[in-house]
Design an enzyme around this catalytic site. Sequence first.
Site, PDB file in Angstrom:
ATOM      1  N   HIS A 263       6.987  70.387 125.201  1.00  0.00           N
ATOM      2  CA  HIS A 263       7.555  69.149 125.760  1.00  0.00           C
ATOM      3  C   HIS A 263       8.488  68.403 124.805  1.00  0.00           C
ATOM      4  O   HIS A 263       9.500  67.853 125.272  1.00  0.00           O
ATOM      5  CB  HIS A 263       6.429  68.228 126.231  1.00  0.00           C
ATOM      6  CG  HIS A 263       5.765  68.726 127.476  1.00  0.00           C
ATOM      7  ND1 HIS A 263       6.329  68.650 128.726  1.00  0.00           N
ATOM      8  CD2 HIS A 263       4.564  69.347 127.658  1.00  0.00           C
ATOM      9  CE1 HIS A 263       5.523  69.177 129.633  1.00  0.00           C
ATOM     10  NE2 HIS A 263       4.428  69.617 129.007  1.00  0.00           N
ATOM     11  N   GLU A 294      13.562  66.227 135.626  1.00  0.00           N
ATOM     12  CA  GLU A 294      14.790  66.930 135.255  1.00  0.00           C
ATOM     13  C   GLU A 294      15.857  66.728 136.326  1.00  0.00           C
ATOM     14  O   GLU A 294      16.822  67.483 136.418  1.00  0.00           O
ATOM     15  CB  GLU A 294      14.517  68.432 135.065  1.00  0.00           C
ATOM     16  CG  GLU A 294      14.164  69.193 136.317  1.00  0.00           C
ATOM     17  CD  GLU A 294      12.677  69.209 136.646  1.00  0.00           C
ATOM     18  OE1 GLU A 294      12.256  70.119 137.367  1.00  0.00           O
ATOM     19  OE2 GLU A 294      11.937  68.307 136.183  1.00  0.00           O
TER      20      GLU A 294
END
Length: 379
Positions: A263, A294
């Site tokens: 991450h 995203e």
Amino acid sequence: MPVVDAEREVFAARITQCYRQLPISLGVNLSIGLLLTGVLWDAVHKTTLVVWLLFLVAVTAARYEVLRAFRETLRCAPLDYAAWKVYFLAGACAAGLVWGAAGVLLFQPDSFTHQVFLAFVLGGMVAGAIPLLSAVDHAFACFAVPVVSSIGVRMLLVGDSVHLTMGLMILIFGFAMLAASAQVGRLFRDANELRYKLSSSMAARQVLQQKLRLDDLTGIANRRMFEEGLAREWGRAQRDGDVLSVISADIDHFKMYNDHYGHPAGDRCLVQVAHAMEAGLYRPGDFVARIGGEEFAFLLPGTALDGARAVAEHIRKRVQELNLEHPGSPVAPQVTISLGIASSDHPGIASAEALLLASDVALYEAKRRGRNQVVAHAA
């Protein structure tokens, strides 16, 4: 605003306030001086009157030169307000000495009428100076003390009961004016402090509101700002008969990127992609927002479908040219994005929500076709 900065700003405002009011003071000083000279012309020795008036003119001219220098410096350079306070105090003291000299030199022992007139003029000068001089500490006292003490003591020295009473009244009046000036000075300070506190509070509120509309990770606009912009630009386009386009974008197989690199690396990827998208926009009214993990959306006011397609293709290439390795992607060896576009001039789009939905439908079609491409809404 820090306490020291606030105090500095308030001090600067008080000094500036005094210099802004100085032209009034100079004009009044010279006008009253000429009037006093005319009234006493036949009652006081003319040489004394002329010499006193010349000193008044010289002091007024010197204070005007200081005012002119302050204005010029204010326009072209930072100010040392402490130094300008000293200059202002010096001018107030010089004026006080000149008018104090009037209480002695222009006092006519043989004419009670002229004595009363002189006392009236000097008292009026002192009272009128309160709003002009009280913003700066000690400025009013520098002016008023010589004036009041000279005429007050001169009255007392005559010695009879009437003059003694008048002298005491003048001195009491002087103390009252000093107290009033101190109160006005406090009001000046309090008003300026309140103004700067309000200004600081408004600035902090604006910063907070701006932060609420920015994405914490990437620094670009967030979903809230995008939705506000979409509603605003849709209304404007409908009102002006203009066109509005929206681009929805998604990083291809971003979950695989996170699974492969972790991450923290995913966050760095999002930041780089967001900045590449933002840098790919040229017009001031266009902007990009991160509306999900995203997911990104672009707002392009005044741009038709063909123009939006060109912008989307340009953005797609910019992101791919970042060359961010993405070994888990079946699309390309580097990070890529898919984009869907829609424009408000499509007959099936009747609201801002429908426009955004149409761009999402186009985005899903781009994903279905294999990703890393631009698809326009055409249904």
